[in-house]
Design an enzyme around this catalytic site. Structure first.
Site, PDB file in Angstrom:
ATOM      1  N   HIS A  97       0.797  -1.221   0.000  1.00 46.00           N
ATOM      2  CA  HIS A  97       0.000   0.000   0.000  1.00 46.00           C
ATOM      3  C   HIS A  97       0.832   1.275   0.000  1.00 46.00           C
ATOM      4  O   HIS A  97       0.267   2.366  -0.120  1.00 46.00           O
ATOM      5  CB  HIS A  97      -0.971  -0.008   1.189  1.00 46.00           C
ATOM      6  CG  HIS A  97      -2.314   0.568   0.840  1.00 46.00           C
ATOM      7  ND1 HIS A  97      -3.436   0.372   1.604  1.00 46.00           N
ATOM      8  CD2 HIS A  97      -2.727   1.337  -0.212  1.00 46.00           C
ATOM      9  CE1 HIS A  97      -4.475   1.000   1.053  1.00 46.00           C
ATOM     10  NE2 HIS A  97      -4.062   1.592  -0.046  1.00 46.00           N
ATOM     11  N   ASP A 122      -9.793  -0.100   4.304  1.00 50.90           N
ATOM     12  CA  ASP A 122      -8.598  -0.735   4.865  1.00 50.90           C
ATOM     13  C   ASP A 122      -8.851  -1.058   6.334  1.00 50.90           C
ATOM     14  O   ASP A 122      -9.611  -0.359   7.013  1.00 50.90           O
ATOM     15  CB  ASP A 122      -7.424   0.250   4.751  1.00 50.90           C
ATOM     16  CG  ASP A 122      -6.047  -0.396   4.830  1.00 50.90           C
ATOM     17  OD1 ASP A 122      -5.924  -1.458   5.478  1.00 50.90           O
ATOM     18  OD2 ASP A 122      -5.096   0.181   4.276  1.00 50.90           O
ATOM     19  N   HIS A 154      -6.378  -0.694   8.262  1.00 50.52           N
ATOM     20  CA  HIS A 154      -5.370   0.192   8.841  1.00 50.52           C
ATOM     21  C   HIS A 154      -5.494   1.593   8.248  1.00 50.52           C
ATOM     22  O   HIS A 154      -5.879   1.756   7.095  1.00 50.52           O
ATOM     23  CB  HIS A 154      -3.967  -0.357   8.552  1.00 50.52           C
ATOM     24  CG  HIS A 154      -3.802  -1.800   8.901  1.00 50.52           C
ATOM     25  ND1 HIS A 154      -4.050  -2.801   7.986  1.00 50.52           N
ATOM     26  CD2 HIS A 154      -3.432  -2.408  10.056  1.00 50.52           C
ATOM     27  CE1 HIS A 154      -3.831  -3.978   8.564  1.00 50.52           C
ATOM     28  NE2 HIS A 154      -3.463  -3.766   9.822  1.00 50.52           N
ATOM     29  N   ASP A 199      -2.899   3.756   7.832  1.00 54.08           N
ATOM     30  CA  ASP A 199      -1.737   4.063   6.990  1.00 54.08           C
ATOM     31  C   ASP A 199      -1.426   5.555   6.979  1.00 54.08           C
ATOM     32  O   ASP A 199      -1.052   6.122   5.947  1.00 54.08           O
ATOM     33  CB  ASP A 199      -1.938   3.551   5.564  1.00 54.08           C
ATOM     34  CG  ASP A 199      -2.035   2.038   5.480  1.00 54.08           C
ATOM     35  OD1 ASP A 199      -1.689   1.371   6.472  1.00 54.08           O
ATOM     36  OD2 ASP A 199      -2.456   1.516   4.435  1.00 54.08           O
ATOM     37  N   HIS A 209       4.452   1.337   3.902  1.00 51.53           N
ATOM     38  CA  HIS A 209       3.057   1.020   3.538  1.00 51.53           C
ATOM     39  C   HIS A 209       2.090   1.442   4.640  1.00 51.53           C
ATOM     40  O   HIS A 209       0.880   1.483   4.407  1.00 51.53           O
ATOM     41  CB  HIS A 209       2.889  -0.464   3.180  1.00 51.53           C
ATOM     42  CG  HIS A 209       2.848  -1.411   4.337  1.00 51.53           C
ATOM     43  ND1 HIS A 209       2.231  -2.654   4.265  1.00 51.53           N
ATOM     44  CD2 HIS A 209       3.341  -1.326   5.593  1.00 51.53           C
ATOM     45  CE1 HIS A 209       2.355  -3.274   5.424  1.00 51.53           C
ATOM     46  NE2 HIS A 209       3.020  -2.498   6.229  1.00 51.53           N
ATOM     47  N   ASP A 256      -7.492  -1.868   0.196  1.00 51.73           N
ATOM     48  CA  ASP A 256      -6.576  -2.887   0.711  1.00 51.73           C
ATOM     49  C   ASP A 256      -7.386  -4.151   0.951  1.00 51.73           C
ATOM     50  O   ASP A 256      -8.402  -4.124   1.653  1.00 51.73           O
ATOM     51  CB  ASP A 256      -5.945  -2.394   2.014  1.00 51.73           C
ATOM     52  CG  ASP A 256      -4.815  -3.276   2.517  1.00 51.73           C
ATOM     53  OD1 ASP A 256      -4.945  -4.518   2.420  1.00 51.73           O
ATOM     54  OD2 ASP A 256      -3.816  -2.735   3.032  1.00 51.73           O
ATOM     55  N   ASP A 308      -6.988  -6.427   2.885  1.00 49.14           N
ATOM     56  CA  ASP A 308      -7.148  -6.809   4.293  1.00 49.14           C
ATOM     57  C   ASP A 308      -8.300  -6.067   4.977  1.00 49.14           C
ATOM     58  O   ASP A 308      -8.562  -6.281   6.168  1.00 49.14           O
ATOM     59  CB  ASP A 308      -5.844  -6.656   5.076  1.00 49.14           C
ATOM     60  CG  ASP A 308      -5.432  -5.219   5.376  1.00 49.14           C
ATOM     61  OD1 ASP A 308      -6.275  -4.308   5.361  1.00 49.14           O
ATOM     62  OD2 ASP A 308      -4.228  -5.008   5.666  1.00 49.14           O
ATOM     63  N   GLU A 339      -2.102  -5.378  -1.654  1.00 50.80           N
ATOM     64  CA  GLU A 339      -1.762  -6.245  -0.530  1.00 50.80           C
ATOM     65  C   GLU A 339      -2.246  -7.690  -0.671  1.00 50.80           C
ATOM     66  O   GLU A 339      -2.357  -8.403   0.328  1.00 50.80           O
ATOM     67  CB  GLU A 339      -2.244  -5.654   0.803  1.00 50.80           C
ATOM     68  CG  GLU A 339      -1.632  -4.304   1.158  1.00 50.80           C
ATOM     69  CD  GLU A 339      -0.180  -4.370   1.643  1.00 50.80           C
ATOM     70  OE1 GLU A 339       0.375  -5.492   1.736  1.00 50.80           O
ATOM     71  OE2 GLU A 339       0.398  -3.299   1.918  1.00 50.80           O
TER      72      GLU A 339
END
Length: 355
Positions: free
Chosen positions: A121, A144, A146, A148, A161, A252, A254, A297
């Protein structure tokens, strides 16, 4: 009154975008970015390959898209790239993002909707920068687990990332030390231009940045509380209420629960369901404003089996396809489903429609 205003704005956006949503033959540029130095787990550089192998081009072509595959970019991995102020591989990451930014800029400038396949990312730095060269008023939807948005000074890992958004944000310009490889980067977004969806693993420093900058975000708890339909209404109210503008979607894999996307580097339990994730992308498509997107990712070296890798890659294809117009029955907007423009709502009727 506020409820009625929100509903009517939402319906107006949908009616205004119906023709855009139904257009056939849109041009899609696919850019592969096989890059992994924004983090420490090898294998994510193979993400573009497995996403393509899962049938991306065939799916998009069958939808009526004109697909131009730019292939996989070639990135230089410097032999000497020491950690600088706690940041790993800054020169390599900065150079890769410059290459990507130039390619995305060329793809968007040629009239394409650009789809960037990662890679990790950190590549969003180049993707958003390249997009902004032609669409300086763009807004960013970041899906996401996260945020980031660590800076080099707050990052617990030093992995870029987890710092992508910080380099894009004007509000943090004085918080980012000069890094080798990043002199070309110019922050292109304000805090009000960003909405996060799906957060559930946010570092303490990131939490402070989100709050201090007033960045709009919806955690998984918020999705549980409001429901995904209301989250998307609030997202568009925040980003598009003042004017219609291009959307950059950075997704992302995830963001999904690890049961759906096991082949990724930083899975976090309790993520999006399949239906929630696809609803997000369907609603973004329905605005008619998607201009570029990232899908990042996917790491085939971390799947517990070939089946796990295949299911993760297939999920990535579904996300991209629904962002570009693949619909489930009832996901499209239809004139015969919308009320006439002069319709007024009583309070009781508003609640029935909105709840």
């Amino acid at each position: 009154m506020a409820l009625r205003g929100s509903l009517l704005r939402f319906l107006k956006r949908q009616m205004d975008s119906v023709q855009q949503c139904r257009k056939l033959g849109q041009s899609v540029a696919v850019v592969g970015a096989p890059f992994s130095r924004g983090q420490k787990r090898r294998g994510v550089e193979h993400g573009p390959r497995v996403i393509r192998a899962a049938g991306l081009e065939e799916r998009l072509s069958n939808m009526g898209c004109n697909v131009c595959d730019y292939g996989d970019l070639s990135f230089t991995h410097l032999n000497i790239d020491e950690t600088y102020k706690g940041v790993h591989f800054p020169r390599t990451v900065g150079l890769a993002n410059k290459v990507l930014a130039d390619t995305v800029s060329r793809a968007v400038g040629s009239g394409n909707t650009c789809v960037m396949l990662g890679g990790d990312h950190s590549l969003a730095i180049g993707s958003v920068q390249g997009h902004s060269q032609h669409c300086p008023d763009l807004c960013l939807i970041w899906v996401d687990a996260h945020a980031d948005i660590n800076t080099p000074l707050t990052s617990p890992s030093g992995n870029l990332h987890g710092q992508s958004v910080a380099f894009l944000l004007k509000d943090l310009q004085n918080k980012i030390p000069e890094l080798p490889g990043f002199s070309w980067v110019t922050p292109c977004l304000s805090a009000s231009d960003i909405v996060y969806i799906g957060l559930r693993d946010v570092d303490p420093g990131e939490h402070g940045i989100l709050k201090n900058c007033g960045i709009k975000f919806f955690s998984m708890r918020d999705i549980d509380h409001f429901g995904i339909q209301r989250v998307m209404e609030l997202t568009f109210d925040h980003l598009l209420d003042r004017k219609q503008r291009p959307i950059h979607l950075s997704f992302d894999i995830d963001a999904f629960d690890p049961s759906l996307a096991p082949a990724t580097g930083t899975p976090v339990i309790g993520g999006l369901t399949y239906r929630e994730g696809i609803y997000i992308t369907e609603e973004i498509h329905n605005t008619g404003l998607l201009s570029a997107m990232d899908l990042v990712e996917v790491n085939p070296m971390l799947g517990v089996s070939q089946e796990a890798v295949g299911s993760t890659a297939s999920l990535a294809v579904d996300v991209i396809a629904s962002s570009l117009g693949q619909t489930r029955e009832g996901a499209h907007v239809s004139f015969d489903k919308l009320p006439p423009s002069n319709t007024t709502y009583e309070a009781e009727d508003e609640q029935k429609v909105c709840l």
